[in-house]
Every structure is written in C-alpha cells, then in structure tokens.
Motif scaffolding. Sequence first.
Motif, mmCIF file in Angstrom:
data_model
loop_
_atom_site.group_PDB
_atom_site.id
_atom_site.type_symbol
_atom_site.label_atom_id
_atom_site.label_comp_id
_atom_site.label_asym_id
_atom_site.label_seq_id
_atom_site.Cartn_x
_atom_site.Cartn_y
_atom_site.Cartn_z
ATOM 1 N N LEU B 258 0.608 -1.068 -0.365
ATOM 2 C CA LEU B 258 -0.302 0.031 -0.388
ATOM 3 C C LEU B 258 0.797 1.438 0.148
ATOM 4 C CD1 LEU B 258 -2.384 -0.930 2.447
ATOM 5 C CD2 LEU B 258 -2.813 -0.040 0.155
ATOM 6 N N VAL B 261 -2.601 4.116 2.987
ATOM 7 C CA VAL B 261 -3.654 3.782 4.457
ATOM 8 C C VAL B 261 -4.421 4.305 4.320
ATOM 9 C CG1 VAL B 261 -4.621 3.311 6.681
ATOM 10 C CG2 VAL B 261 -2.316 2.402 5.920
ATOM 11 N N ASP B 262 -5.078 5.842 4.266
ATOM 12 C CA ASP B 262 -6.671 6.875 4.358
ATOM 13 C C ASP B 262 -7.385 6.423 2.965
ATOM 14 O OD1 ASP B 262 -4.266 8.172 2.822
ATOM 15 O OD2 ASP B 262 -4.960 10.336 3.800
ATOM 16 N N TYR B 264 -6.942 3.645 1.134
ATOM 17 C CA TYR B 264 -7.721 2.293 0.952
ATOM 18 C C TYR B 264 -8.517 2.249 2.169
ATOM 19 C CZ TYR B 264 -6.593 -2.373 2.814
ATOM 20 O OH TYR B 264 -6.919 -4.304 3.111
ATOM 21 N N VAL B 265 -8.462 2.219 2.863
ATOM 22 C CA VAL B 265 -9.495 2.930 4.417
ATOM 23 C C VAL B 265 -11.050 3.639 3.955
ATOM 24 C CG1 VAL B 265 -10.203 3.718 6.513
ATOM 25 C CG2 VAL B 265 -8.315 2.446 5.740
ATOM 26 N N ARG B 266 -10.535 4.160 2.721
ATOM 27 C CA ARG B 266 -11.413 5.393 2.258
ATOM 28 C C ARG B 266 -12.516 4.759 1.348
ATOM 29 N NH1 ARG B 266 -11.136 10.996 -1.232
ATOM 30 N NH2 ARG B 266 -13.484 11.336 -1.444
ATOM 31 N N TRP B 267 -11.758 3.647 0.138
ATOM 32 C CA TRP B 267 -12.645 3.481 -0.158
ATOM 33 C C TRP B 267 -12.641 1.968 -0.194
ATOM 34 C CZ3 TRP B 267 -14.402 6.675 -3.388
ATOM 35 C CH2 TRP B 267 -14.065 7.991 -3.052
ATOM 36 N N ARG B 268 -12.817 1.303 1.560
ATOM 37 C CA ARG B 268 -13.054 -0.038 1.229
ATOM 38 C C ARG B 268 -14.217 -0.384 0.965
ATOM 39 N NH1 ARG B 268 -13.983 -2.004 6.184
ATOM 40 N NH2 ARG B 268 -15.346 -0.162 7.408
ATOM 41 N N GLY B 269 -14.696 -1.294 0.196
ATOM 42 C CA GLY B 269 -15.546 -2.062 0.021
ATOM 43 C C GLY B 269 -15.356 -1.640 -1.744
ATOM 44 N N GLY B 271 -12.496 -2.805 -3.501
ATOM 45 C CA GLY B 271 -11.750 -4.220 -3.781
ATOM 46 C C GLY B 271 -12.759 -5.290 -4.045
#
Lengths: 303, 679
Positions: B258, B261-262, B264-269, B271
């Motif tokens: 990565l 991280v921010d 990655y978390v913001r767009w979680r879901g 993937g």
Amino acid sequence: MAGVVGRQPAEPPIVSMGSTGPPYVEEPFFIRDHIVIDGAQVTRPSIDPYREPVESHVYLCGGRLRLSMPVVVKLGHHLSNSFREGVVRACYCMGVLVMIDNPTGLEKYGEGLLTEPAYVGDGVYAGYYGEPSRCRESGKPFFAHVGASTDFLWLGPVLEHVSGIVVDEDLGGVDDVEVVVSLLDRELRRHGVRNSVSLVAGGWSVRGADDVFKLVALGADAVMLSTCVEKTLEPLLTHDTSHVREKMENLLLGLQREIKLLAGAAGVSNIFNTIVGNRELLRAVELPRDIRALLSIKLAGEG
Amino acid sequence: METRREIAACGILGVLRRWGAEKVKADEAVSSIECVRFRGSRYGAGFAAYNLDGSNGMHKLKIFIDSENTLSHVKKTLKTRVDGGFYELGFDSFSTSRFASWSAYVETSEEALRKLVDSINYELFNAGMRGRVYSWGRYVEVFKGVGYPVDVSNMYGLMEKNLEADMWIAHTRQPTNSPGVYPIWSHPFASQEWAIAHNGDISSFGANMEFIRFRGYRSFVGTDSELIAYLLDYLTNIQRLPLLQAAQLLVNGFEDDLDRVDEYVRWRGTGLDGPFSVVAGYCDGEDVYMLALADRSKFRPLVVGYDEKRIYVASEEAEIRQLSSDAVVWPVKPGGIFLASMKRGVVLAGRENIRHYQPRTVKPRPVNMAVDAAGLDYRRVNKMVAEAFAKGVEKVDVVNVNGHRYLGVNVPPGRSLNIYGTAGNCLANFNKGGFITVYGNAEDDVADAMYGGRVVIHGNAGDVLAQAFQAGEIFVRGSAGNRVAIQMREFRENKPVLVVGGRVDDYLGEYMAGGVVAVLGVDSLDSDECLVGRYVATGMVGGVIYVRGRVDMWRIGLQPPREDVKRYLRGLLLEGQIDQPTYTKLITLEKITIQDLRENLPPEPFKRISKLYTSKYYREHLVSYRRLGETDLKLLGNALQSFCREFGLGSDVYERLLEEKYTVISVDGGFSDMSPEEG
C-alpha cells in the motif's frame, strides 16, 4: 477453538465435510447459530491460508488504528493486575486492541488500548464514552460505548464527532447483537460514513472465530471478546504475567488462524475489504423471515 | 443426441486499434472470440463497440423489453423525463427469449440520464424483470444476447452491416450463478461509457454491493459482473478518480504494497476478491481506453499483446493469434493492471519484464505426416492425430494450430507429435511417454499429471505449467506464467525435470514434493533481475528448485504481514526484551524475514516472534546461493546440456550456465543428500 496450552497450542484442527455445529446437532442459542457460512465452490476456489496470503487485518477510525485481526478484547476491573498486564502485553504484540476502563500502570502499551476518556492523553491513544453525546473530536479517536439496542436516535447528532461505536452486550440491551450490528452497519452506510466510523460489537456471547466471522459479515469491523477470554485463560489459576501473556498470545494466534481458514474457505483473501458487511457470504437455516429481513441474509440454498 | 460434458469457463476479448490504423471489423472480433467458443456455451455472448467519431452528441439508449406494455411504459417515462426529447430507433434484434432489444437516441444531460436509467431499471426489475436498460453510451454500444458469439452477431447483423469500431470488447459465457436463458445476464455489462466483460466469480460481491447501494445505484440484476461496471462508473465518473487509481482499487493489492492507508480505508468495499479476469472499455470523448485486470492469485487466465496496428486483451493467446501472427503476447501478472489507449498505446503493461516473453526461437517447416488444424474443432484434430498414431505413424506434425485444446494427450510412448502454432490449454496432460514439441507458444496447464516422455516448447508456456508432473522432461525455451511446478512429485527412480529458459511468476513449486526445476533466464544472463515472482515454494515438502541469480529471501515461502511483525517487535521493545538499536535496525528493513530475525534477536524473543512465521504445517526452506556442485550436476547437468542442444544455444551458453550462481531451494528432509558448497 484452538487450545492455548498443550502440545500444539494455537493450531486449529482441520476437519473435513460434515458439521456438529448448531442448529441441527448442537443446540442453537443465538441468531448466529442459525447462520451458516456460504463456502467456496468450484468456480470460486477456496484459499489455503497456510500457503497463500489471507489478510486478516482491519483498520478502524479511518485508518488511524490497525488491528491484525477483527478482534478487540475487553478486560473487566474484577481481574487481577498481573492478569490484566499479561493480556495487554499479548494483545499489544499481536496487534489487537484492548478495552480497559483504567489503564494505570499499562500506559506504555497505550496505542493498543481503548480506555475511559480521562486517561486518553500522552500514552493512551483511543477512548470511549458511555454517553455518546459527550464524544468530541479532539485529535484522538473516540468511540461511543452503547448497549445492544436498535434505537439509534442518539446516532445522528454525534456522527461528526465519533470515530467509532462499540456495541457492548455486557452493558445490557434489549436486542440481539446480530440485528443491532446489521442495522447499524446499514445506518452508517446510509449516512455515507461507513468507512470513517468504525463498528465494534460483541461481549459475553462471543465464543470463537465462527462468531467473529459471522458478526463481521453482518457489518462489524471488529468483534469484542470478553467472557470467553476469561473462560479460556482461567485467571484464578494463572497468576504469572508471562504465563498469561503466552496463553493469550496462543489464543489470539489460534483465533487469527481460524478466521483465516474460514475466510479462505469462503474464497476470500482480504477480510477488511471483502467480509465486513458481506451478507452474501451468509445463509440462514431455520430463521424466521422477519429476522432474515432485518439481517438482509438469504435462506440456505438461495442463489 | 449425445450429451457432452464440457469443461468450460468464460472467454473474454478486447481489441483496440492504434491511432492512425484502420478500424477493427466486426468479422474480426467475431472470429477472434469464436476461436475460444468452447470456453463459453450457448447461454450468452456479447460485444461492445466503441467509436470515438461515432457520436452524434446524443446517448443511445438500448433496452431489453418483454412486451408492448412495458415498451409503452418506458416510452411514457422517456416522454415525461427527457427534456430534449428522444428519437425512436425501434427494435434492433429479433427476440430469442422473452426479451427483444429496442433502442432510441436520447437528448438529455448525462446526469439526468444516469438517474433515469436507474429508475427505469429499478421499476422494471421490481415489476418482475420486465426489461432492462443495458447500454446508454454516446461512444459505446452493446450488442448482447443468448447464443454463441456468432449467433449474437447474426442477431444484430454486425457482420452483415460490416460494422467497424475503434475498439471491440467481446465475451462468450459459461453461466454459473445467474440465468443463461435471458440476454439481460449476458456480457458485456455497461454503465455510461464503461463496458466490461468478465471471467470469474467474485467473493467480494456482497461487500461491493454494500459499497455501491447507497451511492446512486439501486437496481441490480444480481451478478458480480454488472457491479464491476457500476464500480468503475462510480469511481471515475462520479468520484472523478483517475482510471489508474480506480483500477488499483479494484485489483485490491496486498496491504504490504500500500501507498496510502487513508485512501485504502476510504474506498474499502471497492476491491474485488476471488477469481477474476476483466476487460473493460471506456471512452472519455477524447480517447478510447482498454483496461484489463487480473486477480492477485491469478485464478483466471489473462494475456495481452500488441502489434503495429492493434492492442489486444484475451483469455487465451489463440484469440490474439487469430488476428495477428506476429503480435508480441505476454501474460498479465497476478494482481496486474493493463491499460492502453487508442492515442497513447500501451500505458501500463500488466507486468514487468516483457522481454522475457519474447524468446528468440526457430520456426522450422513441418516434415512429417501432417494434420492441418486450420478451421477445425479441437476434437476433430485430436481424432485425426489419434488415427494417424493408430495407423502406426511414428511422427505426426500438426500445422496451423491455434488454441486447440488437449493436444498431446494421446501420443503413444516413444512416438512424436510436433505442433506448429499456438498449442491450446491442457497440452500433454497425462502424457505417458510421448515426445511432444511445440514450435510456438503453449497456453495454460501444460503437462498436468504427466508421468513420462518429453515436452519441448520453443516459445512460452502459460499459467500452471507442469502441475503434478511426476516423470519425464519438460523444456520451455521462453518464460512461463503463474503456479509453475505446483505439486510436482517423484517416485523412486522417476524424477521429473522441468527447465524454463526465461522466468516465471508467483507460486513456483507450491506444494512441491519432488523432482527438479530450473529457471535460467538464458536471454538475460548479464542482468541480475530476479527470475521468479513471490511465494516461491510455499508448502514445499520435497524436490529442489534452481533459480539462476539471487532470489530474495522474502520471495520464498509465505511471509506474515509486515505490520504484524513490526508491532510484535515494538511489543518486545516495550517489554524490554530487545534493545532500541536492534528494533530500529529490523523495522527499517524493507522486508523482515525469519532469517533476519534469527540473525538479530536473542533466542527467547526470537522464539516468541517466530510464531508469526511458523505453524504446524511449516517446514523451513533450505536456501543457498552458490555455483552448481557435483550433486547438483548429477541432477541437472544432463538436462542443461540437452536443453541447450534442443534450442541450439551452443556450448558457450552451456558453459556460462555452469559458471553462474544459483539460488537453490529445498526443504529440510526433502533433499538429504545435498551438501552446500560455497562458491
């Protein structure tokens, strides 16, 4: 669940087809005992976590807190200091958050602790408020600490100030934790804040990795273990801190492996992205229609 | 009628012309996807055509309709909700099921149309699937239906009308989780100017659905493929992310890789998890883009390539060869992203080291009794080969091979089969003693469970080469893809040998239990780049792997997440078990392997942290980096010599190979007669 001591601690047994689990063989106690996990199939192969990466980490509070697995451990104040220290050390090393009311003496592990607001400061990173309306964004993550209830009237006004919600069955509450988790997850999505406000849920009823998996698939970012830790570690018999630490590490490692095995069996290689809120991975067995609707899960056998 | 049980999957295709080259004809798209017809079924196929200059400024709305009633409902909705009006084009396909396709030009803003499409689809779905808008772009038009690709093309008269496009996306379908009898579930799935074709079954479906459902998309036909189109549309058109960032989110990279991280978390879901290979088309009004994505385990095939005029994406190389004999073709790596545009050419190759997939090879003329495979079904070709061997012919040549499957499964011991062209999947499976030579490339699953004889490939091999290979020899002049030599094994005097002249991707020797593998990089002897991907020899219990040059220790076996290890080290520091300098030294390493920990930590902390690396099923790899010693040469010497002879590499290359250093990988107890020799 994998043992914490013995010849092969932290090694989950691997079994083949067939199940002695609830609801048909063992007696069902909770809604999730009527939920089964929809496994991999020929077009979606299972993944073996001993040979291939299955990522069990989750991030809370918009990425500010990382857990190595979707697990939070809660320690009550009735436990001895040496026991609490052993557990905190193990959880710290294993990357698991500990919810503890009073962290005195353990401040150096503060970035792995979730405590009463009074202690949040230099060492301790995250706090919780029993009174959600008192949550204020202050640079540190704060969680609203609430019982298991589907009355979410308090939620709207505090959404901008909280980094997460802990639904704690040990605080009581009139609703099933599965239903609360599922509805709260949807509520956060409706508000468009699901990836910035974390949802932790659990308490006395959580027994192991299967419960963790199901609650996560219903919408929790992490699941809180309380009673089961005490039952497994036998605090009255274990006084030595490093012994507690070792047993607790084994418990967490075993849990992590089991969670990965379950994810792999569902053809999932990343829990944070793929399992949280993924009700499609669950199916209901002998669960009334109205509860299925609340949980948004299909009947077993449904495509 | 005889019922046949077919092993099938989906087939995908993308063909994009380069700026200045002529457009791609419908005939070409059809003939390319038809050559993997056996991957699909009569349950669905489709095409998407992109034309940058084809737009009249209006959106072309295409909808499947089940009845006159539904049609008049839709027209009424258009009348009341489209401000600029609409121009009926009428029905453009005959109905093969409950549904026929109707279309109209619609004059309105994109924003308004997006809402309109969602609400039409929502209403029609809730009314019991009365129909569905399946295409509403200005530059893209989808043609899909129930049937094989050629049937669907005929339904819309694509070839008759001599349709051309800057880019075609095509699909042949093997339905798994949704119905195959209605055209609505056929691919491509489109949303605005995106159209996607997909092979796979996504385990993140429910999570992706939860992500998108409160973001302006309410109606879902319940397939993962449609969701991919919605996700791409949402991320690029609503959230305005660059194409590449959207692609990165979808392929769902590993945490260790990565950047932020921010985000990655913001767009979680967003993937995608589980198996997929996806080809997606897009047009922003200025350029036409072709995007291809492979899942990070590479559970589905995906090859790409180019020639002077065009750029290609396909499930099988044969689809590309059908249109271009001289295209450069390579596999997308696990988790790889391929991006090309009409005006810019290949932007992102989907992998590094493309030159390893262009081996220098010879193409001799056939000399023996020949079978001409051109235009023939693979079953027919295999039957002809079997008949020739039954007549007692010693050597059979098959010419004009292009993706024919199962060749070389019926070669009697001691006889020879020479293949000219691109050998299809499952070449030489269960080969017991035949000598099989390919003058060209081979596709996936070569020599699965082969237990004798010899396979020589003058070009590249695809994914899953030599799975469960247990006796005989396999030589590949070029490179191979993912999961090479998995579950290879040996029994008594039967020790299989696999030599790859180029490089390989992830999971080389996964679960390997015996035999010898060598990866040589003969065309890059002066380069020190690593010749293997990640997760080499995970779960290995026997045998030995030689890789020329140095293989980083972190590539061997499965590593715990770096963040987990760092956290444990920090815990050891806080407990006073390790000192600050040791801690700092370790956490600043780019990768932290168990060897690094063993070298740097005192015994007690090492024992504690090593739990993250080991388990009941863990066997420590024995890894050394050295010149070949006597024992090695006993195992490998003859094979290297005949490898060089077979491919005309000359004694200088052979001598050079003997002088080189190798990373030698085995496991404790798996290869006991080995004595490391430092070189």
